[in-house]
Structures are given as C-alpha cells and as structure tokens.
Design an enzyme around this catalytic site. Structure first.
Site, PDB file in Angstrom:
ATOM      1  N   GLU A 159      -3.515   7.629  -3.962  1.00 23.56           N
ATOM      2  CA  GLU A 159      -3.513   6.360  -3.229  1.00 23.56           C
ATOM      3  C   GLU A 159      -3.361   5.217  -4.223  1.00 23.56           C
ATOM      4  O   GLU A 159      -4.180   5.066  -5.130  1.00 23.56           O
ATOM      5  CB  GLU A 159      -4.799   6.187  -2.428  1.00 23.56           C
TER       6      GLU A 159
ATOM      7  N   TYR B  84       0.864  -1.189   0.000  1.00 25.70           N
ATOM      8  CA  TYR B  84       0.000   0.000   0.000  1.00 25.70           C
ATOM      9  C   TYR B  84       0.895   1.232   0.000  1.00 25.70           C
ATOM     10  O   TYR B  84       1.902   1.285   0.722  1.00 25.70           O
ATOM     11  CB  TYR B  84      -0.900   0.013   1.244  1.00 25.70           C
TER      12      TYR B  84
END
Length: 407
Positions: A213, A125
């Site tokens: 993101e 991530y």
C-alpha cells in the site's frame, strides 16, 4: 509479516520504484548525522521526520503527553534534533494503535519532495493485494491520496479504481495504462505512473507479499511519480523463500504473547473475552469459540496447539493464556485423531503440576481415541480440572463455571 516504512521502501528501490529517499536513525544525534548525509545525496534543504511503527495514521497521531505529531517537517538541523528527541522512546497514539499506542524506537529522516515547480504536486492512493473472493490480485487506486482509504470507500466509493490481475498471465501493459488514465494523468506524468505501477507489481509478486500500500503516491511539481510512504505485508508462509525479508521482522512491534507462542510452535491470537481456549485444529478452534459464546462467555484467545499436543505444548499454552488477566476459565478441546486422548490428559495433569496452582478452573473436553480413559485420568487427578466428552457437556461446564464465578 508487517515491516516498517523504511524497509518497504528498500524493497521498492530494489525493483526500480522511485521513492522518497530517507535514512533511518535511532538517536537524535544520529538523526542529525543522517540528515546531513541525505542533504549531500539529494540536495534537500528541508527534511521530514517520520516515526517508524507498525501502524497507519502517524501524521495525525500524537505522542502521549505532548502535541508532537508522528510525522513532522524539519526546516533546520535543530528541528531535526528536536523532533527526533520528541519522538524517540516516546509512545505514539494513532487511530490504528488504539489508546495504548506504540513506542517509537526509530525515525526515518526523509527528503522533502513537495518542492515548487511548473505544476502543483498531487497525491494519489495505490495498493496491490489479494482478492480472495476472485482468487486474483487486484490493484486499487484513487485520486484521493493521503486520506484513509476506508473513508474514501464509505463516502465516495466512485473514486476507487479497481483492476484485477489474472495470475496466469500477470499484469499487462494495457492494465497499467488503464489505471494511470483513470487517475486523470497525462503526458510525462502518465508515462511515469505506468512505469511506477508495473515496477510496483513486480516487487509485490516477487516478494510474495499479501499487500503493498503506497499512500500517498506523489506526482511532484516536475511530474515525477514516487512513493512517499510504503505499507508492506509479506506472506508468512513464503518467508522461507526470502531469508533477507525474514530478517526484517521487528518483534518489538508484535504482541509479546503471540511472539512467545510462535517460539513454542503454537498459533495464538489474543481476543477480548474471558474464557481461554486451547484446541488442536483451526476448524475445531472456531467451533470452540462458538460454544464459549453460546454458553454465555467470550473467547479470550485463539490457541491451536497442532496435531501433536503433549505436556510441553500444553504447559506452554497454559502459561500464555494465564498471562491474560481477563481469563476467568480455560476450555481445552482436543480431538484425539493423531494423538491419543489419554496422552493428552496425562499431559494436562503433568503441565498443571509443573506450573503449580492455576487460579482459574479448567474444562477439558476430549473426544476420539481413548476419550474415556482420558476423562478418567482427569477426574482422578485431584486437580481443579473438569472433564467432558460431548460438546454440549463442555458448554454446560463452561456455563456452570462462569455462573459460579459471577463472570
């Protein structure tokens, strides 16, 4: 401004960030056509069909009335056609859309990047966003890619890496290396991740974004680092500097009332309450929502008409608020600084008559220049409008109206 995954990836590619290649389509036939083109470009034999909506959790989400997921692997052209047909024009429900879901108007046909090789693929991530508490950007990373970062933060917060960037000097090389090292990477994958982070930060900064993101960032089986997904939010206040990015706006993904408000130069956010409010100024709006709650109601919206409230803006505000069936009363709270209260009152009366019979009571609280004259205009209008000058008086009026209506 939120944009779609395929649009976010196009920004990343412009800055040299390696991405999972893909082509967008809006019909099943087009999906098959772009899959063939993608196969020629990348050599991929399998494809990932990804619904394009402004919401996360698409892989776990389902189309209403079927078991079709929002992201699915296609192992043949027929699979591409079938999955695209099951998605396009259908409503997809994820944990971020709520039960009403969102209609899928486009799908991204992407290459399969989970191919066999000398090592196992690994998901990470990575995001960059503004930390308002520290007044600087922050890189957030985790070895738990592919999962909701909120779950990771709640259950295993030690797995979240944070690196703050001094805006006066920007991202430094040692910081990118620090993040890559903290992710446990080494060798070629380490070098690739450092490049990935550096280029991602450049894309974020030069796009005037408020968030990038990437979940997941994939280390492929041959140690390439690439973006499999891209969730991007661009600062609305900076769009005038980026006309090409502004053209990426998809109003079909936005609340229609907020779109209508924007077209009338109004700031509107829909809420879940029963009292509509119309004010001039964000601070006054917050105070107005507080007073609605103190009087026993719940605010149905945030609506700021700005400093130049007139009959046209008030009428537009009325029409937008009244499209919410939950609204049982409307509170207009105007401070007459730039604009005179008597002109606002006249505008309210004019707007009321232009719309016709308004089915809910309206409380108008005017304070400032010519407030008494404004109250007189309201009281003598003969319309279903109640005037107030003091905050307490406005609260009492709201409470009375709600009590009468049993709301």
């Amino acid at each position: 401004m939120n944009i779609h995954e395929y649009q976010g990836k196009s920004i990343l590619k412009k800055y040299g960030v390696r991405i999972q290649e893909g082509i967008v389509a809006d019909t099943p036939d087009k999906a098959v056509e772009v899959a063939r083109n993608l196969s020629e470009q990348t050599g991929t034999k399998w494809y990932v069909v990804k619904s394009q909506i402004h919401a996360g959790g698409r892989g776990k989400g389902k189309v209403v009335g079927s078991e079709q997921r929002g992201v699915a692997l296609a192992k043949s052209m027929e699979d591409v056609r079938t999955i695209s047909k099951n998605l396009l024009g259908k409503v997809l429900v994820t944990h971020q859309t709520g039960p009403e879901g969102k209609q899928v108007n486009k799908v991204l046909i992407a290459e399969d990047v989970y191919y066999p090789g000398p090592s196992e693929p690994k998901e990470y991530y990575l995001s960059i966003l503004l930390d308002r508490a520290k007044n600087c950007n922050v890189i957030m990373a985790s070895t738990e890619g592919g999962m909701d970062i909120e779950e990771v933060a709640e259950h295993t917060p030690e797995k979240i890496i944070k690196e703050w960037i001094d805006p006066t000097v920007g991202l430094q090389g040692f910081q990118a290396r620090k993040v890559a090292f903290a992710l446990g990477l080494e060798g070629e994958a380490f070098k690739e991740m450092v490049k990935f982070i550096s280029k991602l930060y450049l894309a974020y900064a030069e796009s005037d974004a408020s968030m990038f993101e990437i979940n997941p960032v994939l280390k492929t089986s041959d140690n390439k680092i690439l973006a499999v997904d891209a969730k991007v939010n661009i600062d609305d206040n900076a769009l005038f500097r980026h006309p090409a990015l502004a053209e990426m706006r998809d109003i079909s993904e936005e609340d229609p009332l907020e779109v209508e408000a924007g077209a009338n130069n109004l700031n509107y956010v829909k809420l879940d309450g029963n009292v509509g409010c119309m004010v001039n100024g964000a601070g006054l709006a917050m105070a107005t929502m507080d007073i609605i709650k103190l009087s026993g109601g719940e605010p149905a919206n945030f609506l700021d008409v700005g400093g130049g409230a007139n009959a046209k803006t008030v009428e537009a505000g009325f029409r937008i608020i009244l499209k919410d069936p939950n609204v049982k009363a409307i509170l207009i709270n105007i401070f007459g600084g730039i604009v005179r209260c008597d002109r606002v009152a006249a505008g309210v009366v004019e707007a009321y008559k232009a719309i016709g019979e308004i089915p809910v009571p309206i409380i108008v609280r005017l304070q400032g220049t010519n407030a008494e004259e404004g109250a007189r205009i309201i009281n003598e209008s003969g319309l279903k409008v109640y005037s107030a000058i003091e905050f307490k008086e406005a609260a009492e009026r709201v409470e009375e109206v709600l009590a009468e209506m049993g709301a």
